[in-house]
Design a protein around this motif. Structure first.
Motif, PDB file in Angstrom:
ATOM      1  N   ASN A 148     -33.305 -17.455  60.667  1.00 38.18           N
ATOM      2  CA  ASN A 148     -34.654 -17.087  61.080  1.00 38.18           C
ATOM      3  C   ASN A 148     -35.651 -17.189  59.932  1.00 38.18           C
ATOM      4  OD1 ASN A 148     -33.752 -16.536  63.678  1.00 38.18           O
ATOM      5  ND2 ASN A 148     -33.354 -14.390  63.243  1.00 38.18           N
ATOM      6  N   LEU A 149     -35.199 -16.870  58.723  1.00 38.51           N
ATOM      7  CA  LEU A 149     -36.079 -16.991  57.563  1.00 38.51           C
ATOM      8  C   LEU A 149     -36.431 -18.456  57.315  1.00 38.51           C
ATOM      9  CD1 LEU A 149     -37.517 -15.888  55.055  1.00 38.51           C
ATOM     10  CD2 LEU A 149     -35.319 -15.998  53.848  1.00 38.51           C
ATOM     11  N   ALA A 150     -35.453 -19.322  57.406  1.00 38.66           N
ATOM     12  CA  ALA A 150     -35.705 -20.749  57.194  1.00 38.66           C
ATOM     13  C   ALA A 150     -36.683 -21.292  58.225  1.00 38.66           C
ATOM     14  CB  ALA A 150     -34.387 -21.520  57.248  1.00 38.66           C
ATOM     15  N   ALA A 151     -36.564 -20.821  59.465  1.00 35.33           N
ATOM     16  CA  ALA A 151     -37.450 -21.295  60.525  1.00 35.33           C
ATOM     17  C   ALA A 151     -38.868 -20.754  60.361  1.00 35.33           C
ATOM     18  CB  ALA A 151     -36.888 -20.879  61.887  1.00 35.33           C
ATOM     19  N   LEU A 152     -38.988 -19.600  59.730  1.00 27.78           N
ATOM     20  CA  LEU A 152     -40.284 -18.939  59.621  1.00 27.78           C
ATOM     21  C   LEU A 152     -41.072 -19.354  58.386  1.00 27.78           C
ATOM     22  CD1 LEU A 152     -41.962 -16.821  61.158  1.00 27.78           C
ATOM     23  CD2 LEU A 152     -40.847 -15.043  59.783  1.00 27.78           C
ATOM     24  N   ARG A 153     -40.395 -19.785  57.347  1.00 23.13           N
ATOM     25  CA  ARG A 153     -41.085 -20.151  56.104  1.00 23.13           C
ATOM     26  C   ARG A 153     -42.158 -21.200  56.385  1.00 23.13           C
ATOM     27  NH1 ARG A 153     -39.309 -18.567  51.140  1.00 23.13           N
ATOM     28  NH2 ARG A 153     -37.161 -17.823  50.930  1.00 23.13           N
ATOM     29  N   GLY A 154     -43.330 -20.966  55.807  1.00 24.39           N
ATOM     30  CA  GLY A 154     -44.430 -21.901  56.011  1.00 24.39           C
ATOM     31  C   GLY A 154     -44.683 -22.737  54.772  1.00 24.39           C
ATOM     32  N   PRO A 155     -45.296 -23.886  54.939  1.00 21.39           N
ATOM     33  CA  PRO A 155     -45.639 -24.716  53.782  1.00 21.39           C
ATOM     34  C   PRO A 155     -46.754 -24.066  52.967  1.00 21.39           C
ATOM     35  CG  PRO A 155     -46.600 -25.625  55.763  1.00 21.39           C
ATOM     36  CD  PRO A 155     -45.744 -24.480  56.214  1.00 21.39           C
ATOM     37  N   GLU A 156     -46.895 -24.480  51.730  1.00 27.23           N
ATOM     38  CA  GLU A 156     -47.971 -23.992  50.875  1.00 27.23           C
ATOM     39  C   GLU A 156     -49.314 -24.356  51.492  1.00 27.23           C
ATOM     40  OE1 GLU A 156     -50.336 -22.389  48.441  1.00 27.23           O
ATOM     41  OE2 GLU A 156     -48.248 -22.264  47.776  1.00 27.23           O
ATOM     42  N   THR A 157     -50.147 -23.334  51.725  1.00 21.79           N
ATOM     43  CA  THR A 157     -51.434 -23.562  52.386  1.00 21.79           C
ATOM     44  C   THR A 157     -52.574 -23.746  51.388  1.00 21.79           C
ATOM     45  OG1 THR A 157     -51.948 -21.195  52.499  1.00 21.79           O
ATOM     46  CG2 THR A 157     -50.693 -22.147  54.340  1.00 21.79           C
ATOM     47  N   GLY A 158     -52.344 -23.393  50.134  1.00 23.33           N
ATOM     48  CA  GLY A 158     -53.423 -23.441  49.147  1.00 23.33           C
ATOM     49  C   GLY A 158     -54.310 -22.217  49.188  1.00 23.33           C
ATOM     50  N   ARG A 159     -54.047 -21.321  50.127  1.00 28.29           N
ATOM     51  CA  ARG A 159     -54.849 -20.110  50.241  1.00 28.29           C
ATOM     52  C   ARG A 159     -54.241 -18.987  49.414  1.00 28.29           C
ATOM     53  NH1 ARG A 159     -56.040 -20.223  56.773  1.00 28.29           N
ATOM     54  NH2 ARG A 159     -57.537 -21.942  56.727  1.00 28.29           N
ATOM     55  N   SER A 160     -55.085 -18.074  48.989  1.00 31.00           N
ATOM     56  CA  SER A 160     -54.625 -16.977  48.137  1.00 31.00           C
ATOM     57  C   SER A 160     -54.737 -15.647  48.866  1.00 31.00           C
ATOM     58  CB  SER A 160     -55.443 -16.925  46.849  1.00 31.00           C
ATOM     59  OG  SER A 160     -56.814 -16.676  47.135  1.00 31.00           O
ATOM     60  N   ALA A 161     -53.921 -14.708  48.426  1.00 33.12           N
ATOM     61  CA  ALA A 161     -53.920 -13.370  49.018  1.00 33.12           C
ATOM     62  C   ALA A 161     -53.702 -12.340  47.921  1.00 33.12           C
ATOM     63  CB  ALA A 161     -52.833 -13.250  50.073  1.00 33.12           C
ATOM     64  N   ALA A 162     -54.189 -11.137  48.165  1.00 33.50           N
ATOM     65  CA  ALA A 162     -54.001 -10.049  47.210  1.00 33.50           C
ATOM     66  C   ALA A 162     -53.600  -8.787  47.957  1.00 33.50           C
ATOM     67  CB  ALA A 162     -55.282  -9.792  46.413  1.00 33.50           C
TER      68      ALA A 162
END
Length: 272
Positions: A148-162
């Motif tokens: 499930n983790l492998a299926a859920l991982r998303g590609p790098e979006t270039g967006r940042s979060a804090a």
């Protein structure tokens, strides 16, 4: 003849000794929030007799209703010993005096390291399952989590979060929160600022960096001066121009299969 009977009896005891020594514990007590919840997922019916009081608090636990079905403890050595456990599940963060006293009283205490990486969760599941004599159940759960983790991982979006909490507290590199952000395809502003582990990110730095997503949890009951920063006018202005996200603390605290909910919620929170 009596000597022969004794030798036969001794041989039988020795033959059965490995099976007896490997028998699953029958009275398990957990004194740590994370081992509480993982044990509730894995233990056989009646095997787990007590979990910590934090497991019944919905602010910190993903399984509060299930926890209320067990006797709750506050982690005191005397209290735990009175429950007559044959295994106590603790964490490397558990109070040293509790662990030391229980061991001096002859109680087996296993300290499990908290997962700091998503890749450590499946091995942690297998480790606890083996301690409980539930190896096959643990293998099923660990394999399902990995898939499930492998299926859920998303590609790098270039967006940042804090992650920005009361007092400006944040989670940098080497934390489970950082792992969750990266699994959702987000860059962690705190890690980029050079913060390792937990630390503090000044409001000025947060405003200057302008992350795409700001994550905060709901205020706890009562009043705290540290929470004044969460209603600062500069932060309010920043939030108007960025995406906001209310973290559910319980989903982020422990390395459990439920941490997948946090990753999924983050991916849904980011505007497309």
């Amino acid at each position: 003849m009596r000597h022969i009977r004794f030798l036969r009896a001794l041989a039988l005891v020795l033959a059965l000794w490995p099976a007896a020594s490997e028998a699953a514990p029958q009275r398990v007590v957990s004194v740590n929030l994370c081992t509480d919840q993982l044990a509730m997922l894995l233990a056989a019916p009646g095997q787990l007799v007590s979990v910590s009081w934090l497991a019944a608090d919905p602010r910190s636990s993903v399984m509060p209703e299930a926890a209320r079905g067990y006797q709750l403890n506050r982690g005191g050595a005397e209290e735990v010993f009175a429950l007559r456990p044959d295994l106590v599940l603790a964490s490397s963060w558990t109070r040293r005096e509790t662990v030391s006293l229980l061991r001096r009283l002859g109680v087996e205490v296993v300290e499990l390291a908290p997962a700091q990486r998503l890749e450590e969760i499946a091995p942690a599941i297998r480790e606890l399952a083996a301690l409980l004599g539930r190896t096959s159940e643990g293998e099923v759960m660990a394999n399902a989590f990995t898939r499930n983790l492998a299926a859920l991982r998303g590609p790098e979006t270039g967006r940042s979060a804090a992650v920005w909490e009361a007092g400006g507290y944040t989670s940098g590199s080497g934390t489970l929160s950082d792992e969750v952000l990266r699994a959702a395809g987000l860059r962690n502003l705190a890690a980029r600022a050079g913060i390792a582990g937990g630390g503090y990110l000044p409001l000025e730095r947060l405003v200057m960096e302008r992350p795409d997503l700001i994550l905060s949890s709901a205020p706890w009951p009562g009043a705290s001066r540290a929470e004044d920063l969460l209603v600062h006018p500069a932060l309010a202005a920043l939030r108007r121009d960025t995406a906001g996200f209310k973290m559910r603390d319980a989903d982020w605290v422990c390395g459990l299969p439920q941490i997948l909910h946090a990753i999924g919620d983050l991916k849904e929170a980011m505007p497309q």
